[in-house]
Design an enzyme around this catalytic site. Structure first.
Site, PDB file in Angstrom:
ATOM      1  CE  LYS A  22      -4.899  28.474  69.317  1.00  0.00           C
ATOM      2  NZ  LYS A  22      -4.487  27.069  69.276  1.00  0.00           N
ATOM      3  CG  ASP A  23      -1.523  27.281  72.773  1.00  0.00           C
ATOM      4  OD1 ASP A  23      -2.446  26.520  72.436  1.00  0.00           O
ATOM      5  OD2 ASP A  23      -0.864  27.968  71.966  1.00  0.00           O
ATOM      6  CB  SER A  68      -7.326  20.949  67.810  1.00  0.00           C
ATOM      7  OG  SER A  68      -8.485  21.315  68.518  1.00  0.00           O
ATOM      8  NE  ARG A  70     -11.202  24.452  69.839  1.00  0.00           N
ATOM      9  CZ  ARG A  70     -11.259  24.997  68.620  1.00  0.00           C
ATOM     10  NH1 ARG A  70     -12.416  25.097  67.978  1.00  0.00           N
ATOM     11  NH2 ARG A  70     -10.172  25.442  68.018  1.00  0.00           N
ATOM     12  NE  ARG A  71      -8.733  24.506  65.229  1.00  0.00           N
ATOM     13  CZ  ARG A  71      -7.531  25.075  65.228  1.00  0.00           C
ATOM     14  NH1 ARG A  71      -6.449  24.325  65.110  1.00  0.00           N
ATOM     15  NH2 ARG A  71      -7.404  26.384  65.351  1.00  0.00           N
ATOM     16  CE  LYS A  72     -10.476  11.967  66.238  1.00  0.00           C
ATOM     17  NZ  LYS A  72      -9.531  10.971  66.793  1.00  0.00           N
ATOM     18  NE  ARG A  88       0.940  16.093  68.172  1.00  0.00           N
ATOM     19  CZ  ARG A  88       0.173  16.714  69.050  1.00  0.00           C
ATOM     20  NH1 ARG A  88       0.250  18.033  69.173  1.00  0.00           N
ATOM     21  NH2 ARG A  88      -0.655  16.044  69.817  1.00  0.00           N
ATOM     22  N   GLY A  89       3.059  20.554  63.840  1.00  0.00           N
ATOM     23  CA  GLY A  89       4.052  21.384  63.156  1.00  0.00           C
ATOM     24  C   GLY A  89       3.545  22.796  62.922  1.00  0.00           C
ATOM     25  CG  ASN A  90       6.214  25.563  60.954  1.00  0.00           C
ATOM     26  OD1 ASN A  90       5.799  24.957  59.958  1.00  0.00           O
ATOM     27  ND2 ASN A  90       7.477  25.902  61.104  1.00  0.00           N
ATOM     28  CB  VAL A  91       1.425  27.983  59.273  1.00  0.00           C
ATOM     29  CG1 VAL A  91       0.587  28.194  58.016  1.00  0.00           C
ATOM     30  CG2 VAL A  91       0.642  28.465  60.495  1.00  0.00           C
ATOM     31  CD  GLN A  92       5.515  28.775  57.519  1.00  0.00           C
ATOM     32  OE1 GLN A  92       5.417  28.291  58.640  1.00  0.00           O
ATOM     33  NE2 GLN A  92       5.322  30.065  57.284  1.00  0.00           N
ATOM     34  NE  ARG A  94      -0.232  22.632  62.441  1.00  0.00           N
ATOM     35  CZ  ARG A  94      -0.983  22.798  63.512  1.00  0.00           C
ATOM     36  NH1 ARG A  94      -2.292  22.885  63.386  1.00  0.00           N
ATOM     37  NH2 ARG A  94      -0.461  22.888  64.707  1.00  0.00           N
ATOM     38  CB  CYS A 180      -4.734  19.766  76.604  1.00  0.00           C
ATOM     39  SG  CYS A 180      -3.570  18.476  77.029  1.00  0.00           S
TER      40      CYS A 180
END
Length: 248
Positions: A22-23, A68, A70-72, A88-92, A94, A180
């Site tokens: 997807k990226d 994103s 798209r999500r927005k 932004r950033g990794n899962v942790q 966020r 993008c």
């Protein structure tokens, strides 16, 4: 980041590069490509919040974090009252931002959460509500196309159905500019000899959605993806992404 990895492929410093499809841009540098696609993981988005269970539970004016577009756009098409901030950033990182109250909720890909072993965070949003990104949940392995040894080594890993889904969805994206900065969603499924493709393009503020549904043959995924892309392109016209509609 992708360019840095591809330089290493060109320089024979590495033999393969593993990507989240997807990226990935729709065009590859000459001599590089992806022939190997791992079986698709859950393609849906997950609604993640420490307080609320769904988009509709969020209070009026709540802040949602997402980088994103798209999500927005999809979120604002459902709840135009919400405020979306960059996240932004990794899962942790966020999750820490949610704990710190920077936002009430965010969205993460179910596939990423499953691969990280974080099943407890999975709260899927229906694709009818939030159509996923192109090729979401698919991992592709990039290689030098001239390297026969690597090609033969990777061949058993390729999941044919996933490969067809990636091809049809990326062909759709390629026609629609594929930048993008354009909110685009798509999902495909295969039944027997047929591919079923759904796709949509949204205005960044979610005020308008152009969508479609198409059917084609498994043997011709590029044709189906391109046909769908051109059909949507014809519908949206040149003024679709302009900030102001001059007719008003």
């Amino acid at each position: 980041f992708t360019e840095e990895i591809e330089k290493k492929l060109f320089n024979n410093e590495i033999d393969i590069a593993v990507h989240s499809m997807k990226d990935m841009p729709t065009e590859f540098p000459s001599g590089l490509g992806i022939n190997t696609f791992l079986k698709r993981e859950d393609f849906r988005d997950s609604f993640v919040s420490l307080k609320y269970k769904s988009i509709h539970e969020l209070p009026v004016g709540a802040v949602v974090g997402s980088s994103s577009i798209r999500r927005k756009a999809q979120l604002l098409s459902i709840r135009s009252d919400l405020k979306v901030v960059e996240f932004r950033g990794n899962v942790q990182t966020r999750l820490k931002k949610l704990e710190d109250g920077i936002a009430e909720a965010t969205f993460l890909a179910c596939a990423g959460l499953l691969r990280l072993g974080m099943k407890e965070l999975i709260n899927p949003v229906s694709p009818e509500v939030m159509m996923p990104a192109i090729a979401q949940g698919i991992i592709g392995i990039e290689q030098r196309l001239s390297d026969r040894e690597i090609t033969d080594l990777l061949l058993p890993l390729n999941h044919k159905e996933t490969m067809i889904q990636a091809i049809v969805e990326r062909a759709f994206l390629q026609v629609l500019d594929g930048s993008c900065r354009t909110p685009i969603g798509s999902i495909s499924k295969i039944e027997g000899e047929n591919i079923f493709l759904s796709g949509q393009v949204l205005k960044p503020d979610g005020s308008k959605i152009i969508s479609g549904y198409w059917e084609g043959l498994v043997g011709k995924p590029i044709d189906l993806g391109k046909m769908a892309g051109y059909e949507i392109k014809e519908k949206i016209g040149d003024s679709f992404f302009k900030k102001e509609d001059l007719s008003h």
